[in-house]
Write an enzyme that holds these catalytic residues in place. Sequence first.
Site, PDB file in Angstrom:
ATOM      1  CG  ASP B 141      -2.337   0.471   0.908  1.00 47.22           C
ATOM      2  OD1 ASP B 141      -2.457   1.360   0.064  1.00 47.22           O
ATOM      3  OD2 ASP B 141      -3.291  -0.040   1.523  1.00 47.22           O
ATOM      4  CG  ASP B 201      -9.156   1.951  -1.509  1.00 47.69           C
ATOM      5  OD1 ASP B 201      -8.101   1.920  -2.152  1.00 47.69           O
ATOM      6  OD2 ASP B 201      -9.249   1.579  -0.322  1.00 47.69           O
TER       7      ASP B 201
END
Lengths: 479, 479, 479, 479
Positions: B141, B201
Amino acid sequence: SSGTPEVIIPGASSYNGLNLVPQMGWNNWNAFQCDVDESLLLDTAQKMIDFGLRDLGYNHIVLDDCWSIDRNESGYLVSDPIKFPSGMKAIADRLHQLGFRFGMYSSAGIFTCARYPGSLGHEQKDADLWASWGVDYLKYDNCFNQGQSGTPKLSFDRYKVMSDALNSTGHPMVYSMCNWGNDDPYDWAYTIANSGRMSGDIYDSFNRPDARCPCTEAIGCSWPGFHCSVMNILNKMAPIAPRTMSGYFNDMDMLEVGNGGQSDSEYVVHFSMWAIHSSPMLIGTNVGTLSPANLAIYSNPAILAINQDPSAGGASRKWRYFVDPDETGEGEISLWTRGLKNGDRIVALLNAANSTMMMNASMNEIFFDQRTAGAYREPEELRQTWDIYDLWANRMSEEEAASIINGNATTRGNHTTRFNATATSYAEGIANNDTALFGVHVGSIAPSGTFSAEIARHSVGVYRLRARPTPTSRKRDEL
Amino acid sequence: SSGTPEVIIPGASSYNGLNLVPQMGWNNWNAFQCDVDESLLLDTAQKMIDFGLRDLGYNHIVLDDCWSIDRNESGYLVSDPIKFPSGMKAIADRLHQLGFRFGMYSSAGIFTCARYPGSLGHEQKDADLWASWGVDYLKYDNCFNQGQSGTPKLSFDRYKVMSDALNSTGHPMVYSMCNWGNDDPYDWAYTIANSGRMSGDIYDSFNRPDARCPCTEAIGCSWPGFHCSVMNILNKMAPIAPRTMSGYFNDMDMLEVGNGGQSDSEYVVHFSMWAIHSSPMLIGTNVGTLSPANLAIYSNPAILAINQDPSAGGASRKWRYFVDPDETGEGEISLWTRGLKNGDRIVALLNAANSTMMMNASMNEIFFDQRTAGAYREPEELRQTWDIYDLWANRMSEEEAASIINGNATTRGNHTTRFNATATSYAEGIANNDTALFGVHVGSIAPSGTFSAEIARHSVGVYRLRARPTPTSRKRDEL
Amino acid sequence: SSGTPEVIIPGASSYNGLNLVPQMGWNNWNAFQCDVDESLLLDTAQKMIDFGLRDLGYNHIVLDDCWSIDRNESGYLVSDPIKFPSGMKAIADRLHQLGFRFGMYSSAGIFTCARYPGSLGHEQKDADLWASWGVDYLKYDNCFNQGQSGTPKLSFDRYKVMSDALNSTGHPMVYSMCNWGNDDPYDWAYTIANSGRMSGDIYDSFNRPDARCPCTEAIGCSWPGFHCSVMNILNKMAPIAPRTMSGYFNDMDMLEVGNGGQSDSEYVVHFSMWAIHSSPMLIGTNVGTLSPANLAIYSNPAILAINQDPSAGGASRKWRYFVDPDETGEGEISLWTRGLKNGDRIVALLNAANSTMMMNASMNEIFFDQRTAGAYREPEELRQTWDIYDLWANRMSEEEAASIINGNATTRGNHTTRFNATATSYAEGIANNDTALFGVHVGSIAPSGTFSAEIARHSVGVYRLRARPTPTSRKRDEL
Amino acid sequence: SSGTPEVIIPGASSYNGLNLVPQMGWNNWNAFQCDVDESLLLDTAQKMIDFGLRDLGYNHIVLDDCWSIDRNESGYLVSDPIKFPSGMKAIADRLHQLGFRFGMYSSAGIFTCARYPGSLGHEQKDADLWASWGVDYLKYDNCFNQGQSGTPKLSFDRYKVMSDALNSTGHPMVYSMCNWGNDDPYDWAYTIANSGRMSGDIYDSFNRPDARCPCTEAIGCSWPGFHCSVMNILNKMAPIAPRTMSGYFNDMDMLEVGNGGQSDSEYVVHFSMWAIHSSPMLIGTNVGTLSPANLAIYSNPAILAINQDPSAGGASRKWRYFVDPDETGEGEISLWTRGLKNGDRIVALLNAANSTMMMNASMNEIFFDQRTAGAYREPEELRQTWDIYDLWANRMSEEEAASIINGNATTRGNHTTRFNATATSYAEGIANNDTALFGVHVGSIAPSGTFSAEIARHSVGVYRLRARPTPTSRKRDEL
């Protein structure tokens, strides 16, 4: 994954353990700019005690630019002996005695914005000096930064030097970055600072565009500027609000309530929306000339309880429609929501259009994030009935506010308008169902229901929703 | 020249030789976020076997954020002993026994997104630890990255450190970058990673704009955000799809099918378009609560065969028209096409408007790239007749899906709906003309012809075109 | 000051003294992509001689991607022995014998675009090898560049390494940068290269927007992409054309004339506008299958004389109006002008709308730059009468072109259509008033006058204006 | 905080103590470009004396590009001995004798824009040479900068090298940066330079858009270009004007008045708005051919007094409306205001629409900044009555201007049109109420009042407002 985390490990929620809820207090800049001296600070502090503002949580006195004269031969800053004849240490001591924390100002450049000596290249000496004075807080500006910007890395590296310097003193100081959102600090500042400005400077206007504040988005804005209106700053928060977190707050700039450029209901919008977004709440006016109406705004504990909620989050703009422009050419309505730590929920119906509007918020809109959060976490919120509290309905009357200003208030114990956060934290007050924090109960929303309210031009309705208890809630292993 | 190369030298198609077709599997984040433990992983694995999902190729179990507690004195990460009492190595071993690969998660920052310890500055130790556990896959991430972004070089250099660390372990691990398209990784990540997220996202919405996902283009997006809808992510693919290649896939984020925020036909769009773009296909819901309808979507081998085609490419958006908006204010129709390794061609007629549409695709549109590809390569495709297979026409019935979920399925050998990729690869299945991979033959297009189909609101028609054999094809030296 | 300089010091006009007018020749990519071998190169060269193309100035044979197989143990590139059995040195020698220069290809990355070995990190060895083979020209691509981009400095530094390597060999090699306009090379490449691509790859379409070529401006385009149409590339030139200079040309990409995707008049626009902008003129089709009409386009010496003019400048778009869109949704008309070394002036009336237009160009528009250039330099151009030559009016007939292709041309000395630049440079030809370079005289414009012409849909009128002699011209000291 | 500081510490207002008000003078580029020699400089200087321009404050003679031939063996620049046979030192001496300062030119690149030797890498030697010649001023361009741009830091670092070099000579030289606003120098240049260009090059057009000047905003403009119109440059100033300060001026480029491309009233707009913004005022035409009308524009001391006001600020655009376009497709009206050191206020009513307009400015608009500046600083301006002076109403007549040009002026003491800034500074003149600096008194505005004026097409009304004395003004401690 970049959603709001549900599990937080110790030490990570604030880079230095400070400022777990947004700082509150007073800063001289908006009203006084460079016209500062020690009596202004101490007189203001005394008035804030007298008016009950300190005990509402406004417990920082922040001195902005223009306090120094030069560096001495050892390279340490010298405060202006005419403006501050007692010296900064004495002022800090006095403020501490009065129950305040003392904030000071510098810039991550070779000068401050008003062209006083800046701290770039002098970070450790300046931090050491402030620590020796007992300073509790630093506002750190971005002027004259020698071109050290243009990528997140360039700004991060520059601001981190002061962060490290403050920490190395061993004296706790809240670090309030003021780089106007340059290089998108909402993406990197939370590991080095306690708050960070996210736009150019505010000015005392509700919604008038000004050529000196050219951006309408915070993200990628290469010229934050100044003269940004309340609505300009508010809408810049929409994409970045999720990056507000305990220990690091997106700073929407100091409050203009009291400065005369907006109507009463516009100031209510300004104050409410800053609070809902967990912005720092720094009074930016002359406390000595506060009108009763303005004191009543600053003194609404039901709104401040949102700001000081341990959830420390921002609000989500569920929708925005451009309608019915006013004389500035601007007009819009929007719905904002936010969850709180204890499961309560905030709904704000904002009318920045030119006429009164009947506005609606459906359960589906209010809990849209829950509805789309994944099958495992079935949104029980949608199956609940929610009581609605109007958080401005018990606003302190002008009479009551005037009596406080005049020093003859007799109802300090008024449980519908007064709250003492020095004695009891907002979190405790909410847990205790303190009446001052709940406004007026005005109805409820059933599952699948919709709440409606008539909202006046340039005004906002702010509501706390609380779920009625349900007999049981299903657990995962029952699914 | 930046077209799809026709000749590929050994070693260059995947930087580490892994992931030649897109990874498939399951990741817990979309449905469970931080609420993870070892039984969730193992129970899910077992259900995926039971439901036939593993054998359809969903063979990665990826544990997302929130699995660690701290680093030990030697600087190695420590997994949470309460959530994972057996330890990660035992979990990996068990998953391997079940026929799965085990994926884990960290962030190229000082914390993960949920503020657990991050790997920035600890890359080699973390890679070594994962290798020692037998981890097969890393999702990496971008949170808390200390401002190390702003140019492709800054992001590349940061992500390359982990790439090198993983490779140096000697243990093969697929490297799945999750930097949300920051600094345009579609331009540089394919030499250091096996896939890379290209947007903020996803959230479980078909086409609703959300203020927290402000970009409508992937390119140059300085704030990827989150709460990006299916259609938002899909359209961001249009310019960058050509940079998808074997060994490096543009990751459109995990699948929301099953999470309840979209209609059945919207989930069909989501699933189909992800597959066509060679996105990783990671189930992002609670497998234990899958409805028959949703299982039927995840289980369409005819769509998965596109995704797993060795051509490993993206689709091209031939046209897009904004029409007939729905209640979110959005409405559009578009035509997407893609070539496959064996010469077959995919056509997707996408209706994201608010009502049923009769949609057309002409030979000229479908083979536009061939038509403009240069005089030497005369497009024989235009002179051929193409048979059309509707890839959703044989969708598994809800009855059949329910019988699988209930454990009483009797038709595992149903050759029109079932496929076992563990036994036979999709490429072999296509070569064998396996009926499960071809849906239903619904017609043909003659040279200069046009294919038409009625497509319902918020739905897509997905077709495989196969050329009828032609007697001879001319070679260059005959020209 | 950033205008076209009027005084140029020796050595500064070309960084390496090469390519003072734009390179001409042939490159295999557009038509053949990776399907290359030595016979393609040599056969094409022979046909270019036979068709008179070499003698028109098309004297580079450029081999694009896919020619190598690997590096040897010493780190030198190895050419593909199957495709190029004679070896590159022998091919270079043969091309030199035939009167051509030999160009090769690599990429400023770790792979070429087709994933063959790239030159990043191997610059000096590769340059030395090419020099040893007698290579005269390098096309240097931008794929797989390891994120070394994002600021002009990052791209400049990377491309300069090869520039220095080429120079250090002592063997003259034209350096043709192909970084697609990334990081705005029009602002920095002229001190290190001889030409530089300014957009994503062309495709064989006149004006159809393609999602894979998302930018409509060259400046600041962060995703050049490919599948850029002729009109897309042309309009990207408008702001940057002034940065074209002798020794460094903005490369609009290889010509598509002959590849079948455009009409005859569209190819005329493509060819004309590339020529007027001093773009490199590289035939990008299969010479062996050239139609008579297409050969006639490539063979217009009156247009090529503009391209090869020693002024080496770009054209200025005087106006552009969006009108009358065609089936691709695009429609516009525009006026472009350019000055030449000898004072002649080029006017192009471009009709990219959907129907025939009567178009005008006034003296005031044509000489607008002169009119606003400062009081001292009184624009004598406005006081002159200009003869107008239509540069396409004498286009070679299809019959004549067919006879050349068929090898039975009898009119090589046709002085209205043929020109031999090997024998006489275009500059000399213009000085000699060679009829082949002047098309047909079609009128004149008087001072304050306007020229009008009917221009067909998707076509262009290209005119050379020549001033009639005036008795005297005033000098500064007479003012 | 980023407002105009009210307190300025010594040393910080100008990085080198020079140029506290904007430089005035003459530069050859706009009219002569490279056609320069020593007689042009000296003849122009003499004419500027004769025409009274030197004594109006135009006291710099700046030689632009094209003055050198090469570097000598020691690395020092060599001036062109044909153009400048007396040598630069002799020219500097002569200009000093005539009462002028001498400015020269180079570029922060390896060549100048006209491809003469640049100073990048030779900064100290070049600065030393200029100092030895007695040069007083450097214009420092941005051409051929080797890609050293793309972030503020890259540009800052490059320009700082010359800044340090100039300072280290010990000889005072005004440093005039000419990087066209690249990388937003309005954010960083004031600590290293005395002025900085903020846009691409001007051309002699009022409002015609030109493709070569693509940006309409200064901020973040990645391609400043050239051929920027007066209105294009003016509007780029709106957001950045607050960053103008004593010692560092945003340079709007040299004046075109006299070059023939604009009408008389357009030149009045150009001249007025440059002056109001504290732009450097460099005559950019052939002084020898000045018309009486143009001399009258350059000679308006009432406008120049604004430019030379010690407040050294920019103007604020209060509003802008797009209306009534002219033949270039552009049309707008706007209101600009600016405060002066002594409390006077400038109002400019700008009509860039296509017809005469009745324009208004209310007290509320004129003093909007005061009205929103904070409660403490109650805006007494709003309670005052302001006298209005029309600063163009006493414009020198063409007769008077002609008599000056012809050398037979008899009214040098005309106190309504003439001013000698050599004898008396503008600041003193204003303090003395010199009639030449006040135009004509045309009315007054009462509190809450509005001023109206009819403004012709492409023209501007410029007014100085002076408050009538009020009996007392309240102090803070009275509040």
